[in-house]
Design a protein around this motif. Structure first.
Motif, PDB file in Angstrom:
ATOM      1  N   THR A 173       0.827  -1.210   0.000  1.00 42.83           N
ATOM      2  CA  THR A 173       0.000   0.000   0.000  1.00 42.83           C
ATOM      3  C   THR A 173       0.859   1.256   0.000  1.00 42.83           C
ATOM      4  O   THR A 173       0.595   2.208  -0.741  1.00 42.83           O
ATOM      5  CB  THR A 173      -0.924   0.014   1.230  1.00 42.83           C
ATOM      6  N   LYS A 186       0.870   4.078  -2.923  1.00 41.55           N
ATOM      7  CA  LYS A 186       0.515   5.463  -2.611  1.00 41.55           C
ATOM      8  C   LYS A 186       1.661   6.409  -2.969  1.00 41.55           C
ATOM      9  O   LYS A 186       1.444   7.513  -3.494  1.00 41.55           O
ATOM     10  CB  LYS A 186       0.191   5.582  -1.122  1.00 41.55           C
ATOM     11  N   GLU A 236      -1.357   5.790   6.725  1.00 43.35           N
ATOM     12  CA  GLU A 236      -1.445   4.370   6.371  1.00 43.35           C
ATOM     13  C   GLU A 236      -1.060   3.488   7.557  1.00 43.35           C
ATOM     14  O   GLU A 236      -1.644   2.425   7.758  1.00 43.35           O
ATOM     15  CB  GLU A 236      -0.549   4.065   5.168  1.00 43.35           C
TER      16      GLU A 236
END
Length: 336
Positions: free
Chosen positions: A95, A99, A214
């Motif tokens: 992730t 990102k 995150e």
């Protein structure tokens, strides 16, 4: 054992696409061996075989996978594995990388047009001055016309181009010098001292928010999230900000006060204050990143407009002056 040595010597790793699929399979509680068998292809079967063999020998999954992760994923994975499970560490690493690339891609997209426009304009003027201007002046001089103004303009253009070339070289050398991990923090401190409201400060704050948010979404405590970001040695400026935030927290300040840091964008502290009071921290931090992207786009649009106008003015000046030079012999012929 021979295939293992060959693989390790070539430093092969699992592709990001295969890792993405593997991570999704693990999230559904499929056994790791079964998930590895599913992602096995003709391209990665030797790597998968090597991983399975090491796991069967009793090595931990963390020890094994570190050797087969690509450099981009590994840097995140190594920071998360001390705080999260293998599944969560791998998922968060994927992730984070996605990102990061998405944010950088948007910024590069916005900044590419004005940079290309500036380079094309300056290159065109340089090539014209280098290969065409002298020929044009020599042609006009054959008509015994007064070319003093043309020669003066040529000299001024030479000075401007040389000055610009030296300035660009100095800027590039300075950037390359301070891009080193040990110097970039010092460069940022100096930049913040003389340009406290720069767009770069907003960009850096958005990077810090991206990583922090995150981590927080996975359920990590604020302190653990900050500690992870402090370990981001591959992102020295993010680590620098995390260090200062952690220092403020350790001194007894709350998160809102800790974010009121001179190295962090002022808007971020206001977002944090609203987010904590409304218990919507993750949503508000996502909103901060979106707001930065909008502000950056407006900033780049203004920069593009400025470069366009400057380019048109420079090209217009050259065209007008060339026209005047070409008009000299025509006027002389008309006077005969």
């Amino acid at each position: 054992m021979k295939p293992i040595r060959i693989i390790l010597s070539k430093k092969q790793h699992i592709s990001n696409d295969d890792l993405d699929i593997l991570c999704e399979l693990i999230k559904t509680d499929i056994a790791l061996h079964d998930a590895l068998d599913i992602v096995k292809t003709s391209n990665n079967k030797q790597i998968i075989k090597s991983i399975v063999m090491r796991l069967d020998r009793g090595e931990t999954v963390n020890e094994v996978f570190v050797d087969y992760l690509g450099k981009e994923i590994r840097k995140y994975f190594m920071s998360f594995i001390s705080y999260l499970s293998f599944k969560d560490s791998l998922s968060l690493s994927i992730t984070m990388l996605r990102k990061e690339k998405n944010l950088k891609g948007k910024i590069i997209k916005e900044i590419s047009y004005p940079m290309i426009l500036m380079v094309v304009t300056l290159s065109g003027i340089f090539l014209f001055n280098r290969y065409c201007f002298d020929t044009l002046i020599m042609t006009v001089s054959e008509f015994n016309a007064d070319i003093a103004s043309a020669v003066l303009f040529k000299r001024m253009l030479d000075i401007c181009i040389d000055t610009l070339f030296v300035a660009v070289c100095i800027i590039l050398i300075t950037i390359l010098f301070f891009m080193h991990k040990k110097r970039i923090v010092f460069a940022y401190i100096m930049l913040d001292r003389y340009m406290p409201n720069s767009i770069f400060k907003e960009y850096l704050s958005s990077r810090f928010v991206l990583y922090f948010n995150e981590c927080h979404k996975t359920g990590l405590k604020t302190k653990d999230s900050i500690d992870i970001l402090k370990s981001f040695h591959f992102e020295p400026l993010v680590s620098f900000i995390a260090f200062h935030v952690d220092t403020e927290l350790l001194s007894g300040k709350n998160m809102i006060e800790a974010m009121k840091n001179k190295y962090i964008d002022d808007r971020l502290s206001r977002f944090i204050k609203i987010a904590i009071n409304t218990s919507e921290l993750n949503m508000m931090l996502d909103g901060y990143i979106m707001q930065f992207e909008k502000r950056f786009k407006k900033y780049m649009n203004k920069l593009s407009l400025g470069i366009q106008l400057t380019s048109y003015i420079l090209v217009g000046i050259v065209i007008i002056f060339v026209y005047q030079i070409l008009f000299i012999p025509m006027s002389m012929i008309g006077g005969l």
